[in-house]
Design an enzyme around this catalytic site. Structure first.
Site, PDB file in Angstrom:
ATOM      1  N   HIS B  90       0.168   0.690  -1.649  1.00 19.52           N
ATOM      2  CA  HIS B  90       0.566  -0.711  -1.544  1.00 19.52           C
ATOM      3  C   HIS B  90       1.593  -0.935  -0.432  1.00 19.52           C
ATOM      4  O   HIS B  90       1.484  -1.878   0.350  1.00 19.52           O
ATOM      5  CB  HIS B  90       1.109  -1.190  -2.895  1.00 19.52           C
ATOM      6  CG  HIS B  90       1.769  -2.517  -2.820  1.00 19.52           C
ATOM      7  ND1 HIS B  90       3.122  -2.679  -2.904  1.00 19.52           N
ATOM      8  CD2 HIS B  90       1.259  -3.760  -2.632  1.00 19.52           C
ATOM      9  CE1 HIS B  90       3.427  -3.953  -2.788  1.00 19.52           C
ATOM     10  NE2 HIS B  90       2.317  -4.638  -2.623  1.00 19.52           N
ATOM     11  N   GLU B  93      -0.135  -0.987   2.723  1.00 15.00           N
ATOM     12  CA  GLU B  93      -0.849  -2.258   2.945  1.00 15.00           C
ATOM     13  C   GLU B  93       0.088  -3.263   3.648  1.00 15.00           C
ATOM     14  O   GLU B  93      -0.316  -3.988   4.561  1.00 15.00           O
ATOM     15  CB  GLU B  93      -1.332  -2.805   1.591  1.00 15.00           C
ATOM     16  CG  GLU B  93      -1.940  -4.186   1.652  1.00 15.00           C
ATOM     17  CD  GLU B  93      -1.324  -5.094   0.614  1.00 15.00           C
ATOM     18  OE1 GLU B  93      -0.705  -6.103   1.003  1.00 15.00           O
ATOM     19  OE2 GLU B  93      -1.451  -4.797  -0.601  1.00 15.00           O
ATOM     20  N   HIS B  94       1.344  -3.286   3.252  1.00 13.87           N
ATOM     21  CA  HIS B  94       2.317  -4.167   3.931  1.00 13.87           C
ATOM     22  C   HIS B  94       2.489  -3.758   5.404  1.00 13.87           C
ATOM     23  O   HIS B  94       2.654  -4.610   6.270  1.00 13.87           O
ATOM     24  CB  HIS B  94       3.675  -4.077   3.233  1.00 13.87           C
ATOM     25  CG  HIS B  94       3.777  -4.901   1.987  1.00 13.87           C
ATOM     26  ND1 HIS B  94       4.763  -5.852   1.806  1.00 13.87           N
ATOM     27  CD2 HIS B  94       3.036  -4.931   0.866  1.00 13.87           C
ATOM     28  CE1 HIS B  94       4.625  -6.411   0.616  1.00 13.87           C
ATOM     29  NE2 HIS B  94       3.582  -5.865   0.017  1.00 13.87           N
ATOM     30  N   GLU B 170       9.495  -7.102  -4.487  1.00 10.22           N
ATOM     31  CA  GLU B 170       8.223  -7.417  -5.145  1.00 10.22           C
ATOM     32  C   GLU B 170       8.152  -6.724  -6.504  1.00 10.22           C
ATOM     33  O   GLU B 170       7.722  -7.304  -7.498  1.00 10.22           O
ATOM     34  CB  GLU B 170       7.056  -6.982  -4.258  1.00 10.22           C
ATOM     35  CG  GLU B 170       5.695  -7.335  -4.838  1.00 10.22           C
ATOM     36  CD  GLU B 170       4.540  -7.013  -3.901  1.00 10.22           C
ATOM     37  OE1 GLU B 170       4.778  -6.562  -2.757  1.00 10.22           O
ATOM     38  OE2 GLU B 170       3.385  -7.213  -4.329  1.00 10.22           O
TER      39      GLU B 170
END
Lengths: 507, 486
Positions: B90, B93-94, B170
């Protein structure tokens, strides 16, 4: 499998969020990532198959052109005053009915906030013919979805099913809208359900902070009210209030119906015939008091013991939906915090890594809705996040936008526009909202041209006029002991004050 | 963008796949023979091909609006991570938004924005997806941009430093400050013991700090290869033109050897597991889960329909009993999470403030006894099929929805046709099949119960003492030790 759980509930929510594109220009991230785009547009009953000559694109524009013609739809006003929009869509076998009623939190009587919401929630909880479980079971068996919910200034009632069930769906929909019984038993059940929802709100930091922010911002103005109500107001609502409120506002001349999907001409006739029996009545006029005056920076810190992250909302009063600078303000807001590459996102998220999400929005309503900047950060960054955000806002106001930003934003607003009315349902929703706010459909057909002709000068003029960086209210919702010392000096430096509250003090 | 959807979507997307269903008319009870007709109502044209470097491409033409949805999905998710580096899929992905060779740094976002794109990305246990929805005239631009970052991503330690902080926010947003997210994380950590599904997609806080730039680049070079990706283009485009462009921009990217690591299969549970938590919340929440089969198996379709019967909507069994009649419960939901390698049938219940969960837990267990021992009624089965079918239709209304459904099926199964065949699979489910699947999987021995109660005054007081101590020693304040995952 999440899809499976949505049944019969608020199926409308996604759509309505999308619709708000037309009214709220937010973006950049928080919460909903519904494909926001902007308004849609059209000229009445526009012809289908405009668009690129070679392929007959329905609706939408010719590539590279700014003129826009809407997909085909039909509008009728029945003798009882009900506006009906028919928006055909043959691509998939579904049909949906959406009713917008001009009643919401703003019509709740003093001391009875939550009344409009209770009425909406109770519509399908029993009619003259059937009990709540029977209705749920009948709708479920059809695979239908039903939802009714009030917002601050309108209520939406929606039902949808596969086309094969269009007729039984219509029968159910009319019965629910026009023959609810509001039995004592169901009212009591809903009262308990609502009270528990209100009590549990404090555990949803983002929505709780939103409620607290509007309460702080609006004071005695009706926009301060929570649509759901307070424990006290919900406990004051009696069955007679519910019936009075329903009879006063649920009238054909106070509503707009949209029928969307794959339906037959026979169904169309049946719809008109069935709704004809709904009696019209004069509707009380809605008037708003003046919005209060804001001076300096007022910060309200609401304590949430145990919270590790602060929800932060800044803002003041925005605009009415009828504001003539609507499109220019939208553009200005997109530069500030309405897209991923906005001033706020670039500074607070990308450069400083202070948050996962920051955005600004104007929620344009019948009266002046809020202008709001919304974000969240860990407790020990609260002071820095508040002061850096205020700096971005001040610089935006002082120096305005650059020509290059205008070019980028024009490309963005024009590019995302078709998505806002991509489906028949999205178009119908936009058409309903335009009627609700009294905006002509030409808003949709001229939108691209309007965006295109805006200059940096236009945008800088509205920034000076509508973006106030000095007089603001701020709500911070988190652990107060860990953040109070960071906020005190900021409030003082703006000549304002810091107010400490408990979550139980929020209505 | 906010790359926000993701974690919800994790199951959600996988869910969609399973949800995509049949198309039977309301009155039809013997739709099996008709199901092909029904699926043809939903079917839309798709062309699939592969480039020599292994890139799978799906094209779906639809000229209803002058827009396209361009989706690039990689067959990598949190299940490919190693302990100690959870969250790297994840976090990476950023990093994919930080610029490449032809579209560098800040340019990346600005150019997409200037061209009217709505773009985002998401990470799940099994895949990572990127999409742009934009005007159809921008096709070549988006192909250029996506092929550039598949091959030439330029990441720096500065990017990683700031993005790591963004991801930690997040995580606070989704887990630490979100009771439902917290409960979910604890459930997966308790129900899965050996499979990587036991850790959260967002990763553990301490692991996020472990991820170095070298580790990130290694991850990129290992998994972001054309032969590990699916590109879906849907909407208003000319296929001949699109194919030429795709070939031009992706053709020269080299295939990589993708490690085919065999992950441990979760052993069959042989006894109920309990976890009790306390948190600063207003009301008790609990979840009961059962080990269930992975996505795409026959039994998963039966259990999907059963989840609908148990807890979807106000006519479902559990809603009627606990929310409507008993009135101790504020809301609930049942769903069958079907991931690529394992499944987990879950019932989430939110009690009203002040209500005790003991009886509600018993009620859920009692209700779960019924499908193991009795057939669901014809009406219930018909209702579940119709509702699932409706969800399927709803999800395919937009170009984006169709592109996403194709990408999901192709990424997970290597076969987008599953999307249409699911219709037939759901249609074939009988009451007997549901009973058999329930009796096999939804047994007490395969269950896990996680309960999260409001923190008591005693717990709060003892925590304050702990806090004082930890302040003195400068230790990090955290959850109580018994709740810790790792």
């Amino acid at each position: 499998m999440k899809l499976l759980q949505k049944k019969n509930n608020k199926n409308s929510s996604v759509l309505w969020n999308t619709a708000f594109l037309l009214v709220v220009f937010f973006a950049a991230g928080c919460g909903s990532l519904t494909e926001k785009s902007n308004g849609g547009s059209n000229s009445r009953g526009g012809s289908a198959n405009s668009g690129s000559a070679d392929r007959g694109v329905i609706g939408a524009f010719n590539k590279g052109e700014l003129a826009y013609r809407l997909p085909e739809y039909e509008e009728k006003t029945l003798a009882n005053g009900l506006t009906v929009l028919f928006v055909p869509d043959d691509k998939l076998p579904y049909v949906s009915f959406s009713l917008l009623v001009r009643v919401g939190g703003v019509q709740d009587p003093a001391g009875l906030s939550g009344l409009s919401s209770m009425v909406a929630e109770l519509l399908d909880k029993g009619t003259k013919k059937r009990s709540a479980p029977q209705i749920a079971s009948d709708l479920g068996l059809m695979g239908a979805e039903f939802g009714a919910s009030a917002s601050i200034e309108h209520t939406s009632v929606t039902a949808s099913s596969l086309s094969m069930q269009a007729e039984p769906l219509l029968k159910n929909f009319i019965e629910i809208v026009t023959e609810p019984t509001f039995s004592e038993k169901e009212v009591e059940r809903m009262r308990k359900q609502t009270v528990s929802a209100i009590e549990r709100r404090v555990d949803s930091p983002e929505s709780f902070a939103d409620i607290a922010f509007e309460e702080l911002l609006y004071g005695t103005h009706p926009y301060a009210r929570s649509v759901l109500g307070s424990v006290k107001s919900i406990n004051s609502i009696k069955k007679k209030h519910i019936i009075q409120h329903y009879l006063r506002y649920y009238r054909p001349n106070n509503s707009i119906l949209a029928v969307v999907g794959k339906y037959t001409p026979e169904l169309k006739r049946k719809i008109e015939a069935s709704f004809m029996g709904w009696q019209s009545r004069e509707i009380p006029k809605l008037e708003f008091p003046q919005t209060p005056v804001i001076q300096g920076l007022q910060i309200e810190l609401i304590d949430k013991p145990g919270a590790v992250q602060a929800q932060i909302k800044f803002g003041n009063f925005g605009i009415k939906r009828t504001n003539e600078d609507f499109v220019a303000i939208r553009m200005a807001n997109t530069v500030l915090g309405g897209a991923f590459s906005s001033r706020l996102s670039n500074r607070i998220r990308k450069e400083l890594g202070l948050t996962y999400s920051i955005g600004s929005s104007f929620d344009a309503r019948l009266d002046r809705g809020p202008f709001e900047i919304s974000t969240f950060t860990k407790n020990n960054s609260v002071g820095q996040t508040v002061s850096e955000t205020l700096k971005v806002l001040s610089e935006f106001r002082e120096k305005g936008v650059k020509q290059s930003e205008i070019e980028v934003t024009k490309g963005y607003l024009k590019g995302v526009f078709p998505t806002a009315i991509e489906t028949a349902e999205k178009l119908a929703l936009n058409l309903m909202l335009l009627r609700f706010y009294g905006i002509p459909d030409s808003y949709l057909t001229t939108y691209l041209t309007e965006v295109d002709r805006l200059t940096a000068g236009d945008v800088n003029r509205v920034i000076k006029k509508y973006f106030d960086d000095k007089n603001l209210k701020v709500v911070v919702y988190t652990n107060a002991t860990e953040t109070q010392d960071q906020l005190q000096p900021i409030a003082q430096s703006f000549g304002g004050n810091l107010l400490l509250k408990k979550s139980s003090e929020i209505q | 963008m906010t790359r926000i959807k993701l974690f919800h979507l994790v199951d959600f997307l996988v869910g969609c796949l399973v949800v995509f269903i049949l198309f039977a008319p309301y009155e039809s009870t013997k739709a099996t023979e008709k199901s092909e007709d029904f699926s043809s109502l939903i079917r839309f044209p798709v062309e699939k091909y592969k480039l020599p470097n292994g890139l799978t491409v799906l094209l779906h033409e639809d000229h209803s609006a002058p827009i396209i949805s361009y989706q690039t999905w990689f067959r990598v998710g949190s299940k490919n991570e190693e302990p100690g580096y959870t969250g790297i899929a994840h976090l990476f992905e950023h990093m994919m938004f930080k610029g490449a060779k032809r579209y560098t740094g800040e340019q990346f976002d600005v150019i997409l924005q200037a061209n009217g794109a709505i773009n985002n990305a998401f990470t799940s246990q099994d895949y990572t997806g990127y999409y742009e929805n934009l005007p159809s005239s921008k096709l070549e631009l988006v192909i250029d941009i996506e092929s550039d970052r598949m091959e030439n991503l330029q990441v720096t330690s500065e990017h990683l430093k700031s993005e790591r902080e963004v991801v930690k926010e997040e995580r606070r947003f989704r887990v630490e400050n979100n009771p439902a997210g917290f409960l979910r994380e604890k459930l997966l950590g308790t129900a899965f013991k050996v499979h990587p599904y036991r850790w959260p997609v967002v990763g553990y806080m301490a692991d996020l700090d472990n991820i170095s730039i070298e580790k990130s680049l290694e991850f990129y070079h290992t998994y972001y290869a054309p032969n590990n990706a699916v590109v879906v283009l849907a909407g208003d485009f000319d296929p001949q033109v699109a194919k030429k462009m795709i070939n031009k921009y992706y053709g020269s990217i080299s295939a990589q050897t993708i490690p085919q690591k065999v992950r441990p299969t979760e052993p069959v549970q042989s006894g109920i597991r309990h976890l009790n938590l306390e948190k600063e919340v207003q009301a008790t929440q609990f979840v009961i889960s059962y080990q269930s089969p992975k996505a795409g198996t026959d039994e998963s379709y039966a259990l999907d329909l059963l989840a609908n019967i148990m807890g979807a909507g106000s006519s479902s069994r559990l809603y009627q009993r606990l929310v409507y009649k008993d009135q101790s419960v504020a809301s609930l939901a049942a769903y069958n999470m079907t991931l690529q390698e394992e499944g987990l049938f879950q019932v989430f219940v939110n009690m009203k403030p002040g209500a005790i969960s003991k009886n509600a837990i018993k009620t859920v267990k009692d209700e779960m006894w019924r499908p193991r021992n009795l057939l669901v009624s014809k009406e219930e089965l018909k209702k579940a099929k119709n509702q699932v079918m409706k969800s399927y239709v709803d999800s395919l209304k937009t170009i984006h929805g169709r592109a996403e459904a194709l990408a999901l099926n192709e990424t997970l199964f290597g076969d987008y046709e599953r999307l249409f065949n699911d219709l037939v699979m759901y249609q074939a489910v009988s009451a007997e099949k549901i009973k058999l699947a329930a009796a096999k999987y939804l047994t007490p021995d395969r269950s896990t119960v996680v309960t999260m109660k409001p923190k008591t005054a005693v717990a709060r007081a003892s925590e304050k003492i702990l806090e004082k101590k930890s302040n003195k020693t400068r230790a990090k304040k955290s959850e109580k030790p018994k709740e810790e995952q790792k």
